[in-house]
Each structure stands twice: as structure tokens, then as C-alpha cells.
Design a protein around this motif. Structure first.
Motif, PDB file in Angstrom:
ATOM      1  N   MET A  24       0.833  -1.196   0.000  1.00 39.81           N
ATOM      2  CA  MET A  24       0.000   0.000   0.000  1.00 39.81           C
ATOM      3  C   MET A  24       0.875   1.256   0.000  1.00 39.81           C
ATOM      4  O   MET A  24       1.958   1.266   0.565  1.00 39.81           O
ATOM      5  CB  MET A  24      -0.935   0.013   1.209  1.00 39.81           C
ATOM      6  CG  MET A  24      -2.069  -0.983   1.135  1.00 39.81           C
ATOM      7  SD  MET A  24      -3.334  -0.703   2.397  1.00 39.81           S
ATOM      8  CE  MET A  24      -2.414  -1.058   3.882  1.00 39.81           C
ATOM      9  N   ASN A  25       0.352   2.294  -0.618  1.00 41.32           N
ATOM     10  CA  ASN A  25       1.058   3.572  -0.703  1.00 41.32           C
ATOM     11  C   ASN A  25       0.649   4.446   0.494  1.00 41.32           C
ATOM     12  O   ASN A  25      -0.485   4.922   0.584  1.00 41.32           O
ATOM     13  CB  ASN A  25       0.709   4.270  -2.018  1.00 41.32           C
ATOM     14  CG  ASN A  25       1.547   5.506  -2.240  1.00 41.32           C
ATOM     15  OD1 ASN A  25       2.053   6.125  -1.307  1.00 41.32           O
ATOM     16  ND2 ASN A  25       1.698   5.892  -3.501  1.00 41.32           N
ATOM     17  N   ILE A  26       1.602   4.658   1.398  1.00 41.87           N
ATOM     18  CA  ILE A  26       1.319   5.438   2.601  1.00 41.87           C
ATOM     19  C   ILE A  26       0.947   6.877   2.254  1.00 41.87           C
ATOM     20  O   ILE A  26       0.082   7.487   2.895  1.00 41.87           O
ATOM     21  CB  ILE A  26       2.524   5.412   3.554  1.00 41.87           C
ATOM     22  CG1 ILE A  26       2.847   3.975   3.967  1.00 41.87           C
ATOM     23  CG2 ILE A  26       2.236   6.261   4.787  1.00 41.87           C
ATOM     24  CD1 ILE A  26       1.722   3.275   4.683  1.00 41.87           C
ATOM     25  N   GLU A  27       1.579   7.429   1.223  1.00 43.62           N
ATOM     26  CA  GLU A  27       1.288   8.809   0.837  1.00 43.62           C
ATOM     27  C   GLU A  27      -0.154   8.955   0.347  1.00 43.62           C
ATOM     28  O   GLU A  27      -0.809   9.961   0.625  1.00 43.62           O
ATOM     29  CB  GLU A  27       2.265   9.255  -0.253  1.00 43.62           C
ATOM     30  CG  GLU A  27       3.695   9.429   0.242  1.00 43.62           C
ATOM     31  CD  GLU A  27       4.615   9.977  -0.830  1.00 43.62           C
ATOM     32  OE1 GLU A  27       4.136  10.156  -1.985  1.00 43.62           O
ATOM     33  OE2 GLU A  27       5.787  10.235  -0.541  1.00 43.62           O
ATOM     34  N   ALA A  28      -0.643   7.945  -0.379  1.00 42.48           N
ATOM     35  CA  ALA A  28      -2.030   7.985  -0.849  1.00 42.48           C
ATOM     36  C   ALA A  28      -2.996   7.942   0.331  1.00 42.48           C
ATOM     37  O   ALA A  28      -3.995   8.676   0.370  1.00 42.48           O
ATOM     38  CB  ALA A  28      -2.298   6.819  -1.799  1.00 42.48           C
ATOM     39  N   ILE A  29      -2.682   7.080   1.298  1.00 43.37           N
ATOM     40  CA  ILE A  29      -3.530   6.976   2.491  1.00 43.37           C
ATOM     41  C   ILE A  29      -3.517   8.287   3.261  1.00 43.37           C
ATOM     42  O   ILE A  29      -4.567   8.797   3.671  1.00 43.37           O
ATOM     43  CB  ILE A  29      -3.049   5.816   3.388  1.00 43.37           C
ATOM     44  CG1 ILE A  29      -3.191   4.483   2.658  1.00 43.37           C
ATOM     45  CG2 ILE A  29      -3.836   5.798   4.698  1.00 43.37           C
ATOM     46  CD1 ILE A  29      -2.589   3.316   3.408  1.00 43.37           C
ATOM     47  N   TRP A  30      -2.321   8.860   3.436  1.00 46.33           N
ATOM     48  CA  TRP A  30      -2.183  10.111   4.172  1.00 46.33           C
ATOM     49  C   TRP A  30      -2.932  11.250   3.469  1.00 46.33           C
ATOM     50  O   TRP A  30      -3.562  12.079   4.121  1.00 46.33           O
ATOM     51  CB  TRP A  30      -0.718  10.454   4.335  1.00 46.33           C
ATOM     52  CG  TRP A  30      -0.451  11.737   5.061  1.00 46.33           C
ATOM     53  CD1 TRP A  30       0.178  12.841   4.582  1.00 46.33           C
ATOM     54  CD2 TRP A  30      -0.818  12.059   6.411  1.00 46.33           C
ATOM     55  NE1 TRP A  30       0.234  13.834   5.528  1.00 46.33           N
ATOM     56  CE2 TRP A  30      -0.373  13.388   6.665  1.00 46.33           C
ATOM     57  CE3 TRP A  30      -1.473  11.362   7.418  1.00 46.33           C
ATOM     58  CZ2 TRP A  30      -0.562  14.012   7.885  1.00 46.33           C
ATOM     59  CZ3 TRP A  30      -1.687  11.998   8.640  1.00 46.33           C
ATOM     60  CH2 TRP A  30      -1.232  13.300   8.868  1.00 46.33           C
ATOM     61  N   GLY A  31      -2.873  11.268   2.143  1.00 51.04           N
ATOM     62  CA  GLY A  31      -3.586  12.294   1.393  1.00 51.04           C
ATOM     63  C   GLY A  31      -5.084  12.208   1.595  1.00 51.04           C
ATOM     64  O   GLY A  31      -5.763  13.236   1.776  1.00 51.04           O
ATOM     65  N   LEU A  32      -5.625  11.002   1.577  1.00 53.32           N
ATOM     66  CA  LEU A  32      -7.061  10.818   1.806  1.00 53.32           C
ATOM     67  C   LEU A  32      -7.437  11.190   3.239  1.00 53.32           C
ATOM     68  O   LEU A  32      -8.479  11.816   3.476  1.00 53.32           O
ATOM     69  CB  LEU A  32      -7.447   9.365   1.520  1.00 53.32           C
ATOM     70  CG  LEU A  32      -7.452   8.938   0.050  1.00 53.32           C
ATOM     71  CD1 LEU A  32      -7.587   7.427  -0.077  1.00 53.32           C
ATOM     72  CD2 LEU A  32      -8.576   9.638  -0.712  1.00 53.32           C
ATOM     73  N   VAL A  33      -6.593  10.802   4.189  1.00 51.77           N
ATOM     74  CA  VAL A  33      -6.859  11.148   5.586  1.00 51.77           C
ATOM     75  C   VAL A  33      -6.910  12.664   5.762  1.00 51.77           C
ATOM     76  O   VAL A  33      -7.817  13.203   6.418  1.00 51.77           O
ATOM     77  CB  VAL A  33      -5.789  10.540   6.516  1.00 51.77           C
ATOM     78  CG1 VAL A  33      -5.916  11.106   7.930  1.00 51.77           C
ATOM     79  CG2 VAL A  33      -5.920   9.021   6.551  1.00 51.77           C
TER      80      VAL A  33
END
Length: 267
Positions: free
Chosen positions: A1-10
Motif C-alpha cells: 500500500m502507498n502510505i502517501e495515498a492513504i495520508w492524502g485521503l486522511v
């Protein structure tokens, strides 16, 4: 999983709360109102009770706070999804380079953040108004919290899957799904008060073992942590998580094949 993508959504979901005061009010209003109702009911019952029952009856406040952990974690998933539906952003998310696992992970994080905020406020109010200390649960608070969190995520995925399949007409399920299992989760009463056939159903739900375990800890006659309840709650949660993931993946594939996602952008 892409942590940056998750962080962006959060961050996107966090900005929805930090830039709109009404959302903060909504986040705290209902939990606080429930605490006041159950708290003053507990005060009344304690004044009317005698003996050990006076101490044991405080489990009503603990049950209400722990129930909010389950409910808010479910809401974090379901409401985050609905936020994208209401803002016509859902299709943008699905066409962006974001995996569905990353999208769900972001909603899980939002659910956790919602819980940390509401439970912190409720714990403080319960201590000030009713002299109830949630940390009296001791070590058991950690596994209880984690199991309710995971089960709430599972219910959130089920809510989201049903809304994906049946459209915006099913939005009420985002709030209703947790209450389908509340009567058999024995939140405010022991499993023993249920009919015998319903007790079998209750023991198959992870949250039931958590609330039974909570009462064992707060009961002045037992005051013990049940490893059996913890083992059952954890095992059932693992099974539910697997089945929920398979159900969600199946619904998502079905929705994509039938082109149902476009309905969310056309209403």
C-alpha cells in the motif's frame, strides 16, 4: 500500500472537520447527550440500589463509552464514503491511482481519530460528572478497545458495500447497521437475560464477548479479566474481518461490472 495515498485521503477527511464547525458539533453532540442520559440514569439506579449492586451498576456508563467506540469506528468508514458521495467525489477517487485497500485504510484511520476525540471527551465528562474512571478497566481496556475498533470497521465495510450495491436509497444503513446487532451484543445487560435461542446468536458476535468481559471486570464480586472472552472476541473478529473483506470485494466487483458507480455521479 502507498502510505502517501492513504495520508492524502486522511488529510482530505480531516480538513472536512477542521474547516466546518458544524461537523465538530455533530461529532460530539450525540455521544455527550447519550452519556448524560445514561449517566443520570446510573446515578438514579445507584441511589435506589443496595449492597454490591451500587458498585456494579456503574457498568452502564462504561458500556455506553465502549459502545461509542464500536459505533464511531463504523461511522468513520461509512460516513467517509458518504462524504465522497455527497460531494460528487466518489468517481474521482475510483479513477485516481488509489487502491481500494488504501481507500479503506484511510477510512479506518478516520474512524480511529473520531474515536480518540469522542472517547477522550466522554471519559473526562464521566470522571467529572459521575466519578466513573474508564481506566478502572485496567489492562483489559486495550484489548476491549481494539476488538470493538476492528468489529466497527467490519460493520463499516458492510454498510459501505450495501450502499454501493443499492445506491443512495440505502444511505440510512450507514447509521442503522450497528443497531441491528446492538440488542444481541448485550451492551447494557448480560447475555443471560436473552431467550436461549438468541443467546446462541449473541455468542457469535465479537462485541458480545467484549461487553460480557467488561462486566466481569467491573463486577465487585468477580473483578477479574476473562481471557476466554478475549480469545473468543479476537477469533470471531478475525473470521468476521475475512468474511467482510470477501463480501466487500464481491460487491465492488459486481458494482463495477454493472456500472452502478455512475449512479452516484448522476444524482
Amino acid at each position: 500500500m502507498n502510505i502517501e495515498a492513504i495520508w492524502g485521503l486522511v488529510l482530505r477527511y480531516v480538513f472536512l472537520y477542521t474547516r466546518n464547525f458544524i461537523r465538530i458539533v455533530e461529532l460530539l453532540f450525540w455521544p455527550v447527550m447519550e452519556l448524560l442520559v445514561w449517566g443520570f440514569l446510573t446515578v438514579y439506579l445507584r441511589e435506589s440500589a443496595t449492597g454490591d449492586l451500587r458498585e456494579f451498576i456503574v457498568f452502564l456508563i462504561g458500556a455506553m463509552i465502549l459502545w461509542d467506540v464500536l459505533f464511531r469506528s463504523q461511522q468513520g468508514v461509512a460516513i467517509s464514503f458518504l462524504e465522497d458521495v455527497w460531494t460528487r467525489n466518489l468517481l474521482n477517487v475510483f479513477v485516481a491511482p488509489v487502491r481500494i485497500t488504501e481507500y479503506l485504510a484511510a477510512t479506518f484511520v478516520i474512524g480511529l481519530l473520531r474515536i480518540l476525540v469522542t472517547v477522550s471527551v466522554l471519559t473526562l465528562l464521566a470522571a467529572v460528572l459521575y466519578q466513573f474512571n474508564l481506566f478502572d478497566l485496567g489492562f483489559s481496556l486495550i484489548p476491549f478497545f481494539f476488538n470493538l475498533l476492528v468489529f466497527g470497521w467490519c460493520l463499516g465495510m458492510i454498510s459501505t458495500a450495501l450502499i454501493l450495491r443499492w445506491g443512495q436509497a440505502a444511505e440510512a444503513l450507514a447509521w442503522a447497521v450497528p443497531f441491528f446487532i446492538q440488542p444481541v451484543s448485550a451492551v447494557f445487560y448480560p447475555v443471560a437475560v436473552l431467550p436461549s435461542w438468541l443467546q446462541t446468536v449473541a455468542w457469535l458476535i465479537p462485541s458480545t464477548h467484549v461487553f460480557e468481559g467488561m462486566r466481569n471486570v467491573l463486577d465487585p464480586e468477580q473483578a477479574s479479566f476473562s481471557w476466554t472472552n478475549l480469545a473468543w472476541a479476537t477469533g470471531l473478529n478475525l473470521a468476521f474481518a475475512l468474511l467482510t473483506a470477501l463480501f466487500f470485494a464481491w460487491i465492488l466487483r459486481l458494482v463495477r461490472e454493472q456500472g452502478l458507480l455512475t449512479k452516484f455521479a448522476s444524482h
